[in-house]
Design a protein around this motif. Sequence first.
Motif, PDB file in Angstrom:
ATOM      1  N   LYS A   1       0.854  -1.190   0.000  1.00 24.78           N
ATOM      2  CA  LYS A   1       0.000   0.000   0.000  1.00 24.78           C
ATOM      3  C   LYS A   1       0.888   1.237   0.000  1.00 24.78           C
ATOM      4  N   ILE A   2       0.678   2.099  -0.979  1.00 20.10           N
ATOM      5  CA  ILE A   2       1.479   3.319  -1.103  1.00 20.10           C
ATOM      6  C   ILE A   2       0.574   4.527  -0.898  1.00 20.10           C
ATOM      7  N   ASN A   3       0.847   5.286   0.139  1.00 15.80           N
ATOM      8  CA  ASN A   3       0.089   6.500   0.440  1.00 15.80           C
ATOM      9  C   ASN A   3       0.807   7.707  -0.152  1.00 15.80           C
ATOM     10  N   GLN A   4       0.124   8.395  -1.066  1.00 17.26           N
ATOM     11  CA  GLN A   4       0.669   9.613  -1.656  1.00 17.26           C
ATOM     12  C   GLN A   4      -0.176  10.810  -1.245  1.00 17.26           C
ATOM     13  N   ARG A   5       0.252  11.969  -1.681  1.00 13.90           N
ATOM     14  CA  ARG A   5      -0.455  13.189  -1.277  1.00 13.90           C
ATOM     15  C   ARG A   5      -1.922  13.156  -1.698  1.00 13.90           C
ATOM     16  N   ASN A   6      -2.164  12.716  -2.940  1.00 13.35           N
ATOM     17  CA  ASN A   6      -3.517  12.819  -3.479  1.00 13.35           C
ATOM     18  C   ASN A   6      -4.193  11.483  -3.754  1.00 13.35           C
ATOM     19  N   LYS A   7      -3.502  10.382  -3.505  1.00 12.55           N
ATOM     20  CA  LYS A   7      -4.130   9.088  -3.782  1.00 12.55           C
ATOM     21  C   LYS A   7      -3.447   7.971  -3.005  1.00 12.55           C
ATOM     22  N   VAL A   8      -4.146   6.848  -2.961  1.00 10.13           N
ATOM     23  CA  VAL A   8      -3.632   5.645  -2.309  1.00 10.13           C
ATOM     24  C   VAL A   8      -3.647   4.514  -3.332  1.00 10.13           C
ATOM     25  N   THR A   9      -2.524   3.822  -3.460  1.00  8.40           N
ATOM     26  CA  THR A   9      -2.417   2.681  -4.371  1.00  8.40           C
ATOM     27  C   THR A   9      -2.177   1.421  -3.553  1.00  8.40           C
ATOM     28  N   GLU A  10      -3.010   0.417  -3.772  1.00  4.94           N
ATOM     29  CA  GLU A  10      -2.860  -0.849  -3.051  1.00  4.94           C
ATOM     30  C   GLU A  10      -2.860  -1.990  -4.066  1.00  4.94           C
ATOM     31  N   VAL A  11      -1.805  -2.797  -4.048  1.00  4.74           N
ATOM     32  CA  VAL A  11      -1.642  -3.864  -5.033  1.00  4.74           C
ATOM     33  C   VAL A  11      -1.407  -5.191  -4.317  1.00  4.74           C
ATOM     34  N   ASN A  12      -2.123  -6.228  -4.770  1.00  2.00           N
ATOM     35  CA  ASN A  12      -1.967  -7.570  -4.204  1.00  2.00           C
ATOM     36  C   ASN A  12      -1.131  -8.438  -5.140  1.00  2.00           C
ATOM     37  N   TYR A  13      -0.192  -9.170  -4.569  1.00  6.03           N
ATOM     38  CA  TYR A  13       0.637 -10.099  -5.336  1.00  6.03           C
ATOM     39  C   TYR A  13       0.543 -11.477  -4.689  1.00  6.03           C
ATOM     40  N   THR A  14      -0.009 -12.440  -5.413  1.00  5.61           N
ATOM     41  CA  THR A  14      -0.042 -13.797  -4.882  1.00  5.61           C
ATOM     42  C   THR A  14       1.364 -14.383  -4.935  1.00  5.61           C
ATOM     43  N   LYS A  15       1.620 -15.352  -4.080  1.00  2.00           N
ATOM     44  CA  LYS A  15       2.953 -15.966  -4.076  1.00  2.00           C
ATOM     45  C   LYS A  15       3.197 -16.732  -5.375  1.00  2.00           C
ATOM     46  N   GLU A  16       2.108 -17.222  -6.007  1.00  2.00           N
ATOM     47  CA  GLU A  16       2.256 -17.915  -7.289  1.00  2.00           C
ATOM     48  C   GLU A  16       2.743 -16.953  -8.372  1.00  2.00           C
ATOM     49  N   LYS A  17       2.183 -15.740  -8.377  1.00  2.00           N
ATOM     50  CA  LYS A  17       2.608 -14.750  -9.369  1.00  2.00           C
ATOM     51  C   LYS A  17       4.058 -14.335  -9.133  1.00  2.00           C
ATOM     52  N   LEU A  18       4.428 -14.126  -7.880  1.00  2.00           N
ATOM     53  CA  LEU A  18       5.798 -13.708  -7.572  1.00  2.00           C
ATOM     54  C   LEU A  18       6.798 -14.815  -7.903  1.00  2.00           C
ATOM     55  N   LEU A  19       6.392 -16.062  -7.709  1.00  2.00           N
ATOM     56  CA  LEU A  19       7.265 -17.177  -8.075  1.00  2.00           C
ATOM     57  C   LEU A  19       7.449 -17.232  -9.590  1.00  2.00           C
ATOM     58  N   GLU A  20       6.373 -16.991 -10.330  1.00  2.00           N
ATOM     59  CA  GLU A  20       6.446 -16.973 -11.797  1.00  2.00           C
ATOM     60  C   GLU A  20       7.365 -15.850 -12.273  1.00  2.00           C
ATOM     61  N   VAL A  21       7.250 -14.686 -11.651  1.00  2.00           N
ATOM     62  CA  VAL A  21       8.130 -13.569 -11.991  1.00  2.00           C
ATOM     63  C   VAL A  21       9.580 -13.934 -11.709  1.00  2.00           C
ATOM     64  N   ASN A  22       9.822 -14.572 -10.582  1.00  2.00           N
ATOM     65  CA  ASN A  22      11.181 -14.949 -10.198  1.00  2.00           C
ATOM     66  C   ASN A  22      11.815 -15.885 -11.229  1.00  2.00           C
ATOM     67  N   VAL A  23      11.042 -16.847 -11.722  1.00  2.00           N
ATOM     68  CA  VAL A  23      11.547 -17.789 -12.734  1.00  2.00           C
ATOM     69  C   VAL A  23      11.973 -17.035 -13.992  1.00  2.00           C
ATOM     70  N   ASN A  24      11.161 -16.074 -14.418  1.00  2.00           N
ATOM     71  CA  ASN A  24      11.479 -15.312 -15.627  1.00  2.00           C
ATOM     72  C   ASN A  24      12.675 -14.385 -15.422  1.00  2.00           C
TER      73      ASN A  24
END
Length: 237
Positions: free
Chosen positions: A108-131
């Motif tokens: 979760k990233i809090n900025q002056r004018n907005k908040v961004t929240e991103v979910n990453y499953t461990k399966e997706k992060l593992l796939e990214v790691n392989v690549n």
Amino acid sequence: MKPSSIFILLLFFILASCSVETQKTNPVNDQLIQYIQKRYKTSEVSSIIGSESKNGKTNTSLLITVGKSNVIDSSKSDPQLFASDIAFRQFCDMKEQERKKYDMITVKINQRNKVTEVNYTKEKLLEVNVNLLWLDGFFRLIEEKEYALAKTQFNPKLVDTSTVELESIFEAVHTNLGKLNRHELQGFEIRDIKVDGKTYRVLQANYIFFYDEHYTQAKYAVLMDEPEQKLVNFLIQ
């Protein structure tokens, strides 16, 4: 059995069958916190383990919150790029047993004018790691000046390899900047591209390369769902 004894037994079984959920604050290690503080110029970093039950299933997530970052607030890049950097570093810091505790890592990233929240499953992060490990192999070919072999790492259906001048590009980089000392991931993005009516899923990884004299930034795009990992394009800035 006396009524009082029955009551005590019932109370024991009720307590034994109940589990009390506890939230652990700041589960992220100090090394990652220091990286975030230095990289993003912020002192506002926190983390917590939380869980959410939905349709009878409980998901456990590790939430990392970053705020008041001069780097993020002044950047024109999508905040999700920075979120991916933080989530992936946390994933790599975890041992296999620790990864099993979580269904996802949330940034979760809090900025002056907005908040961004991103979910990453461990399966997706593992796939990214392989690549990314595959990309490391490509970088080694470039450093060893195996340009002909490196050129075979591009997808021939999507890239006209006759126009890919790896030797002239990287020899110029080495001449001007000296020896490559290390490279560092800055974040990633997974997106779809369409070519001749077919949709391809692509991982775009952003790096910074540190040479003797200076540094460069670069983007590399890798096909994710093909039988073999292949490059689609790259851009050195």
